[in-house]
Design a protein around this motif. Structure first.
Motif, PDB file in Angstrom:
ATOM      1  N   GLY A  78       0.824  -1.198   0.000  1.00 47.68           N
ATOM      2  CA  GLY A  78       0.000   0.000   0.000  1.00 47.68           C
ATOM      3  C   GLY A  78       0.855   1.243   0.000  1.00 47.68           C
ATOM      4  O   GLY A  78       1.987   1.239  -0.495  1.00 47.68           O
ATOM      5  N   ASP A  79       0.327   2.322   0.570  1.00 53.72           N
ATOM      6  CA  ASP A  79       1.112   3.544   0.688  1.00 53.72           C
ATOM      7  C   ASP A  79       0.644   4.332   1.902  1.00 53.72           C
ATOM      8  O   ASP A  79      -0.518   4.255   2.308  1.00 53.72           O
ATOM      9  CB  ASP A  79       1.003   4.393  -0.588  1.00 53.72           C
ATOM     10  CG  ASP A  79      -0.388   4.938  -0.817  1.00 53.72           C
ATOM     11  OD1 ASP A  79      -0.547   6.161  -0.838  1.00 53.72           O
ATOM     12  OD2 ASP A  79      -1.329   4.126  -0.985  1.00 53.72           O
ATOM     13  N   PHE A  80       1.600   5.063   2.500  1.00 54.24           N
ATOM     14  CA  PHE A  80       1.287   5.901   3.639  1.00 54.24           C
ATOM     15  C   PHE A  80       0.668   7.202   3.120  1.00 54.24           C
ATOM     16  O   PHE A  80       1.261   7.893   2.304  1.00 54.24           O
ATOM     17  CB  PHE A  80       2.552   6.209   4.443  1.00 54.24           C
ATOM     18  CG  PHE A  80       3.165   4.999   5.093  1.00 54.24           C
ATOM     19  CD1 PHE A  80       2.546   4.384   6.174  1.00 54.24           C
ATOM     20  CD2 PHE A  80       4.353   4.467   4.619  1.00 54.24           C
ATOM     21  CE1 PHE A  80       3.110   3.259   6.771  1.00 54.24           C
ATOM     22  CE2 PHE A  80       4.924   3.353   5.210  1.00 54.24           C
ATOM     23  CZ  PHE A  80       4.300   2.749   6.289  1.00 54.24           C
ATOM     24  N   ASP A 153       6.136   6.251  -2.759  1.00 50.28           N
ATOM     25  CA  ASP A 153       5.038   5.900  -3.658  1.00 50.28           C
ATOM     26  C   ASP A 153       4.316   4.625  -3.229  1.00 50.28           C
ATOM     27  O   ASP A 153       3.114   4.621  -3.009  1.00 50.28           O
ATOM     28  CB  ASP A 153       5.555   5.742  -5.091  1.00 50.28           C
ATOM     29  CG  ASP A 153       5.967   7.075  -5.694  1.00 50.28           C
ATOM     30  OD1 ASP A 153       5.376   8.102  -5.315  1.00 50.28           O
ATOM     31  OD2 ASP A 153       6.892   7.090  -6.520  1.00 50.28           O
ATOM     32  N   ARG A 154       5.022   3.537  -3.127  1.00 54.66           N
ATOM     33  CA  ARG A 154       4.392   2.243  -2.852  1.00 54.66           C
ATOM     34  C   ARG A 154       5.313   1.441  -1.952  1.00 54.66           C
ATOM     35  O   ARG A 154       6.529   1.388  -2.182  1.00 54.66           O
ATOM     36  CB  ARG A 154       4.126   1.500  -4.160  1.00 54.66           C
ATOM     37  CG  ARG A 154       3.146   0.338  -4.051  1.00 54.66           C
ATOM     38  CD  ARG A 154       2.839  -0.213  -5.427  1.00 54.66           C
ATOM     39  NE  ARG A 154       1.856  -1.284  -5.386  1.00 54.66           N
ATOM     40  CZ  ARG A 154       1.898  -2.362  -6.141  1.00 54.66           C
ATOM     41  NH1 ARG A 154       2.884  -2.515  -7.028  1.00 54.66           N
ATOM     42  NH2 ARG A 154       0.973  -3.286  -6.058  1.00 54.66           N
ATOM     43  N   GLU A 181      10.438  -0.871  -0.276  1.00 56.68           N
ATOM     44  CA  GLU A 181       9.927  -0.004  -1.336  1.00 56.68           C
ATOM     45  C   GLU A 181       9.665  -0.858  -2.574  1.00 56.68           C
ATOM     46  O   GLU A 181      10.477  -1.726  -2.921  1.00 56.68           O
ATOM     47  CB  GLU A 181      10.933   1.084  -1.671  1.00 56.68           C
ATOM     48  CG  GLU A 181      11.054   2.169  -0.620  1.00 56.68           C
ATOM     49  CD  GLU A 181      11.868   3.342  -1.117  1.00 56.68           C
ATOM     50  OE1 GLU A 181      11.319   4.180  -1.859  1.00 56.68           O
ATOM     51  OE2 GLU A 181      13.063   3.418  -0.780  1.00 56.68           O
ATOM     52  N   VAL A 182       8.543  -0.596  -3.233  1.00 61.70           N
ATOM     53  CA  VAL A 182       8.135  -1.367  -4.409  1.00 61.70           C
ATOM     54  C   VAL A 182       8.270  -0.495  -5.646  1.00 61.70           C
ATOM     55  O   VAL A 182       7.737   0.619  -5.689  1.00 61.70           O
ATOM     56  CB  VAL A 182       6.680  -1.857  -4.276  1.00 61.70           C
ATOM     57  CG1 VAL A 182       6.300  -2.725  -5.474  1.00 61.70           C
ATOM     58  CG2 VAL A 182       6.488  -2.626  -2.971  1.00 61.70           C
ATOM     59  N   LEU A 229       7.551  -8.730  -5.310  1.00 60.72           N
ATOM     60  CA  LEU A 229       6.238  -9.081  -4.785  1.00 60.72           C
ATOM     61  C   LEU A 229       5.840 -10.492  -5.189  1.00 60.72           C
ATOM     62  O   LEU A 229       5.162 -11.197  -4.435  1.00 60.72           O
ATOM     63  CB  LEU A 229       5.194  -8.085  -5.295  1.00 60.72           C
ATOM     64  CG  LEU A 229       5.255  -6.666  -4.713  1.00 60.72           C
ATOM     65  CD1 LEU A 229       4.152  -5.804  -5.314  1.00 60.72           C
ATOM     66  CD2 LEU A 229       5.149  -6.687  -3.198  1.00 60.72           C
ATOM     67  N   THR A 230       6.266 -10.914  -6.355  1.00 64.46           N
ATOM     68  CA  THR A 230       5.958 -12.271  -6.805  1.00 64.46           C
ATOM     69  C   THR A 230       6.515 -13.301  -5.827  1.00 64.46           C
ATOM     70  O   THR A 230       5.837 -14.277  -5.471  1.00 64.46           O
ATOM     71  CB  THR A 230       6.534 -12.519  -8.210  1.00 64.46           C
ATOM     72  OG1 THR A 230       5.940 -11.605  -9.133  1.00 64.46           O
ATOM     73  CG2 THR A 230       6.266 -13.943  -8.671  1.00 64.46           C
TER      74      THR A 230
END
Length: 245
Positions: A78-80, A153-154, A181-182, A229-230
């Motif tokens: 998600g994101d803050f 961002d993500r 971080e993504v 993430l995978t």
């Protein structure tokens, strides 16, 4: 201004009147690392790796007879979206406020995806409150760090029950270490883990032969074995025992 003259001017500005370069401002990850390296694992199981911190992985109690538990309860992407001060005086009569007594900040995290949760955690689209503990004033204030996290961002976050509170909310697992971080392609980096490892290496260099590996530097041994993430999604599933050793 010509490039060469511009470069000289930049050096002069950087050196300032003292003739020495000003110390670089620490990053948000370095601030969190400065706290995490000494407190992570003090009140919860210690993960050997990122994958070892998955909510599905249970660890034995630190002492005979203690119940098994997990490093984290929820893993989300998600994101803050915003922040607020933490502390007993912020919302003294609000039953949903964190019951903390010094420093820190409260971040609001918008959940886009629940990668893993045990027990069931928030749903996609919900917001959760995340306690950012006091970072100790090593260069950035707690609110500075919180603001930088809101600017990201993500993120992918391992969430654990918030300490110093009996109210609803989470904390970033291992005192702020397990935050990634993504990037747009789904790749994940772990800035706090990297900063902890770098600070550990700097201390080893400064104190050869005199460093007690058990003296608050255990987090340096948390290995980064997940980079997307995978990979995290592939690790989600039924609860499993932590690897031996």
């Amino acid at each position: 201004m010509r490039p060469a003259r511009a470069a000289v001017a930049a050096v002069i500005v950087a050196l300032g009147s003292s003739g020495c370069a000003a110390p670089a401002e620490p990053t948000w990850a370095e601030e969190l690392a400065a706290r995490s390296r000494s407190t992570a694992g003090a009140f919860s199981p210690m993960a050997a790796s990122v994958s070892d911190a998955m909510p599905r992985v249970v660890h034995p109690g630190a002492r005979p007879g203690e119940e098994t538990s997990s490093v984290s309860e929820v893993l989300v992407v998600g994101d803050f979206v915003d922040r607020e001060p933490a502390g007993a005086t912020a919302h003294p009569h609000d039953p949903d406020a964190f019951d903390v007594y010094s420093g820190g900040a409260v971040l609001r995290l918008r959940v886009d995806e629940v990668v893993d949760a045990d027990p069931a955690g928030p749903r996609p689209g919900e917001h959760v409150r995340v306690l950012l503990p006091a970072v100790g004033g090593n260069g950035l204030t707690d609110q500075d760090v919180a603001a930088r996290l809101v600017d990201l961002d993500r993120v992918v976050v391992f969430l654990a029950p918030a300490r110093l509170t009996e109210r609803d909310g989470y904390a970033i697992a291992l005192d702020g270490m397990l935050l990634g971080e993504v990037d747009p392609s789904g790749g994940v980096t772990w800035p706090v883990l990297e900063a902890v490892g770098e600070q550990y290496r700097e201390r080893v260099t400064a104190e050869p032969g005199g460093l007690d590996l058990g003296d608050g530097w255990g987090p340096a041994s948390v290995s980064v074995d997940v980079s997307s993430l995978t990979e995290l999604r592939s690790l989600a599933g039924p609860r499993a025992a932590a690897p031996a050793g």
